[in-house]
Scaffold this motif. Structure first.
Motif, PDB file in Angstrom:
ATOM      1  N   LYS B  22       0.814  -1.225   0.000  1.00  0.00           N
ATOM      2  CA  LYS B  22       0.000   0.000   0.000  1.00  0.00           C
ATOM      3  C   LYS B  22       0.848   1.275   0.000  1.00  0.00           C
ATOM      4  CE  LYS B  22      -3.771  -2.177   2.521  1.00  0.00           C
ATOM      5  NZ  LYS B  22      -3.823  -2.688   3.878  1.00  0.00           N
ATOM      6  N   VAL B  23       2.174   1.109   0.116  1.00  0.00           N
ATOM      7  CA  VAL B  23       3.061   2.249   0.314  1.00  0.00           C
ATOM      8  C   VAL B  23       3.761   2.603  -0.998  1.00  0.00           C
ATOM      9  CG1 VAL B  23       5.193   2.950   1.464  1.00  0.00           C
ATOM     10  CG2 VAL B  23       3.423   1.727   2.747  1.00  0.00           C
ATOM     11  N   ASN B  24       3.759   3.883  -1.359  1.00  0.00           N
ATOM     12  CA  ASN B  24       4.400   4.298  -2.613  1.00  0.00           C
ATOM     13  C   ASN B  24       5.921   4.189  -2.592  1.00  0.00           C
ATOM     14  OD1 ASN B  24       2.041   4.921  -3.953  1.00  0.00           O
ATOM     15  ND2 ASN B  24       1.974   7.000  -3.096  1.00  0.00           N
ATOM     16  N   LEU B 140      11.992   2.949   6.394  1.00  0.00           N
ATOM     17  CA  LEU B 140      11.073   1.880   5.992  1.00  0.00           C
ATOM     18  C   LEU B 140       9.927   1.761   7.009  1.00  0.00           C
ATOM     19  CD1 LEU B 140      10.677  -0.567   3.962  1.00  0.00           C
ATOM     20  CD2 LEU B 140      11.652  -1.979   5.789  1.00  0.00           C
ATOM     21  N   GLY B 141      10.286   1.731   8.289  1.00  0.00           N
ATOM     22  CA  GLY B 141       9.277   1.598   9.343  1.00  0.00           C
ATOM     23  C   GLY B 141       8.268   2.724   9.299  1.00  0.00           C
ATOM     24  N   GLU B 142       8.770   3.929   9.048  1.00  0.00           N
ATOM     25  CA  GLU B 142       7.875   5.096   9.051  1.00  0.00           C
ATOM     26  C   GLU B 142       6.927   5.141   7.855  1.00  0.00           C
ATOM     27  OE1 GLU B 142      10.554   8.363   9.812  1.00  0.00           O
ATOM     28  OE2 GLU B 142      10.492   8.032  11.993  1.00  0.00           O
ATOM     29  N   THR B 143       7.213   4.336   6.829  1.00  0.00           N
ATOM     30  CA  THR B 143       6.228   4.237   5.742  1.00  0.00           C
ATOM     31  C   THR B 143       4.986   3.478   6.225  1.00  0.00           C
ATOM     32  OG1 THR B 143       7.052   2.135   4.826  1.00  0.00           O
ATOM     33  CG2 THR B 143       8.048   4.165   3.970  1.00  0.00           C
ATOM     34  N   LEU B 144       5.143   2.670   7.290  1.00  0.00           N
ATOM     35  CA  LEU B 144       4.037   1.836   7.777  1.00  0.00           C
ATOM     36  C   LEU B 144       3.412   2.341   9.064  1.00  0.00           C
ATOM     37  CD1 LEU B 144       5.551  -1.775   7.414  1.00  0.00           C
ATOM     38  CD2 LEU B 144       4.258  -0.467   5.719  1.00  0.00           C
ATOM     39  N   SER B 145       4.242   2.902   9.954  1.00  0.00           N
ATOM     40  CA  SER B 145       3.805   3.144  11.330  1.00  0.00           C
ATOM     41  C   SER B 145       4.322   4.470  11.856  1.00  0.00           C
ATOM     42  CB  SER B 145       4.336   2.000  12.209  1.00  0.00           C
ATOM     43  OG  SER B 145       4.248   2.339  13.576  1.00  0.00           O
ATOM     44  N   ASN B 146       3.575   5.051  12.793  1.00  0.00           N
ATOM     45  CA  ASN B 146       4.041   6.282  13.430  1.00  0.00           C
ATOM     46  C   ASN B 146       4.789   5.986  14.728  1.00  0.00           C
ATOM     47  OD1 ASN B 146       2.005   5.682  15.271  1.00  0.00           O
ATOM     48  ND2 ASN B 146       0.498   6.873  14.110  1.00  0.00           N
ATOM     49  N   ARG B 147       5.182   4.727  14.914  1.00  0.00           N
ATOM     50  CA  ARG B 147       5.790   4.341  16.180  1.00  0.00           C
ATOM     51  C   ARG B 147       6.999   3.434  15.961  1.00  0.00           C
ATOM     52  NH1 ARG B 147       1.723   2.163  20.880  1.00  0.00           N
ATOM     53  NH2 ARG B 147       3.048   2.635  22.655  1.00  0.00           N
ATOM     54  N   VAL B 148       8.033   3.991  15.323  1.00  0.00           N
ATOM     55  CA  VAL B 148       9.252   3.227  15.065  1.00  0.00           C
ATOM     56  C   VAL B 148      10.249   3.525  16.178  1.00  0.00           C
ATOM     57  CG1 VAL B 148      11.115   2.802  13.414  1.00  0.00           C
ATOM     58  CG2 VAL B 148       8.825   3.401  12.590  1.00  0.00           C
ATOM     59  N   VAL B 149      10.746   2.485  16.837  1.00  0.00           N
ATOM     60  CA  VAL B 149      11.621   2.703  17.991  1.00  0.00           C
ATOM     61  C   VAL B 149      12.900   1.879  17.879  1.00  0.00           C
ATOM     62  CG1 VAL B 149       9.962   3.443  19.757  1.00  0.00           C
ATOM     63  CG2 VAL B 149      10.162   1.012  19.238  1.00  0.00           C
TER      64      VAL B 149
END
Lengths: 254, 254
Positions: B22-24, B140-149
């Motif tokens: 779903k991510v461009n 990469l994580g931030e393309t999916l989620s607002n909570r990358v740690v």
């Protein structure tokens, strides 16, 4: 219109009060509690009272109080033709046996101080000692929820016991998780989506189907690593006990 | 644009595939698995492959496979300059030590077969052995989620252990609840709103604050009644053990 006197000031009483207040077919005529300051939640919209001698006449008296208090408080409701119900999962209909018309109106939910929740999909378990009163409780329940069910005292006790496992003991599992995180300076909040999804997935899978983890897989290496990390003896014992129980639960299938 | 080869066909792989699709800014160039029929979920929109010798070049190779398989499968990725990551909470970064560029991309969630969930608020725990690669994983994580740690191997193992309590053991509590209901012909589904609210209320209360129930209250009569109802010995033992643990946990406060 069903007129109700609500007795109690705790989380169940406050949630019921809010829920009934939104319904046209129910009038909360009075809320009674021992301590005046605890009645503030109802003050703005109905009569509040601390004196049982000033009880107003009503169709229904709802005792939203602790199990221990049900029998004694119910004795203070005198000279009424109204239906008297309690809201407890763990108490029998018999707890109200001094009253001709007695019933149970048990919303199967955990209520939290200051948190008002929706009753819409919440099971309301009803019981009464005659069909006419059962019908009144069904009518009352259906003003709040689409899930009103007749449940006997015996079966309600089963639900209450199962609730101890899925609510009280589950919450204790959460508290161990929090403890382990705190000890190791890891943010417990990172687990919140996992916790909610674990609960939510039961809408599509039974708990037995949903079981995962090192114990289910028989992953000895992870089990060993975890036992080495856990610092508290009683948590280690619980980890072993529950892992063995899951193993044998799923081993039976082989 | 980050190009990705996804290795694995299980619930994590399928969920990651759907999320990345779903991510461009992400292109899943290929999905690899041992069994062709298990690759059907990806067939319509990308290249599927069972032969590791036909691995396509990519920025990132994501191993969404079981812990046991990480080391051996990672050895089959040869002659690449790409970053190789696994998605496991329980495995160390060291599991990929034969690779120059290694990392971890761990979505902290329980994934269910056939159930595609949102990654939006889901913690993604990342780790890498250099800051440049960590930056790629964050992107990469931030393309999916607002909570990358950023989470080290050591702290990820703590999270994984805590997850066993809040997910695996909690689910086992649900299965005992279901068992008790089934034995007594009571509908376990009546407990679903309670189960979800127990999880949900941790958004406003800590587990220790949220603890309720007969053990917390010291309600001996209910504890006794429950022990009389429970038919299975190991469930009775567990009931006693957990009730005592809750009592002593809260007794400490007095």
């Amino acid at each position: 219109m069903i007129s109700v006197v609500l007795i109690g000031t705790g989380n169940v009483a406050q949630n019921l009060f809010q829920a009934f207040s939104k319904v046209n077919d129910v009038e909360v005529k009075q809320v009674i509690g021992r301590t005046k300051s605890h009645l503030n939640f109802a003050r703005a919209t109905t009569t509040i009272e601390t004196d049982f001698d000033k009880l107003l006449p009503a169709d229904l008296y709802v005792l939203a109080i602790s199990d221990d208090a049900i029998a004694s408080v119910s004795m203070r409701i005198k000279e009424t033709n109204g239906l008297i119900v309690h809201t407890s999962g763990g108490s029998s209909l018999e707890a109200l046996s001094i009253h001709k018309r007695a019933g149970v109106f048990y919303p199967l939910q955990t209520f939290t101080k200051g948190k008002i929740i929706s009753f819409e999909n919440l099971p309301i378990c009803i019981e009464a000692n005659n069909t006419k009163d059962l019908e009144i409780l069904r009518k009352l329940g259906e003003t709040l929820s689409n899930r009103v069910v007749n449940i006997s005292t015996e079966k309600r006790k089963i639900l209450h016991l199962a609730a101890v496992f899925v609510n009280n003991f589950t919450n204790y599992m959460y508290s161990i998780g929090e403890d382990i995180c705190a000890e190791n300076e890891v943010d417990f909040n990172l687990l919140q989506p996992l916790i909610e999804e674990t609960a939510h997935k039961l809408n599509v899978l039974s708990p037995k189907e949903a079981q995962t983890g090192p114990a289910k897989r028989g992953d000895q290496q992870t089990l060993q690593t975890h036992l080495e990390i856990i610092k508290k003896k009683h948590q280690r014992e619980l980890y072993t006990l529950l892992s063995n129980a899951i193993k044998s639960n799923h081993g039976e299938e082989l």
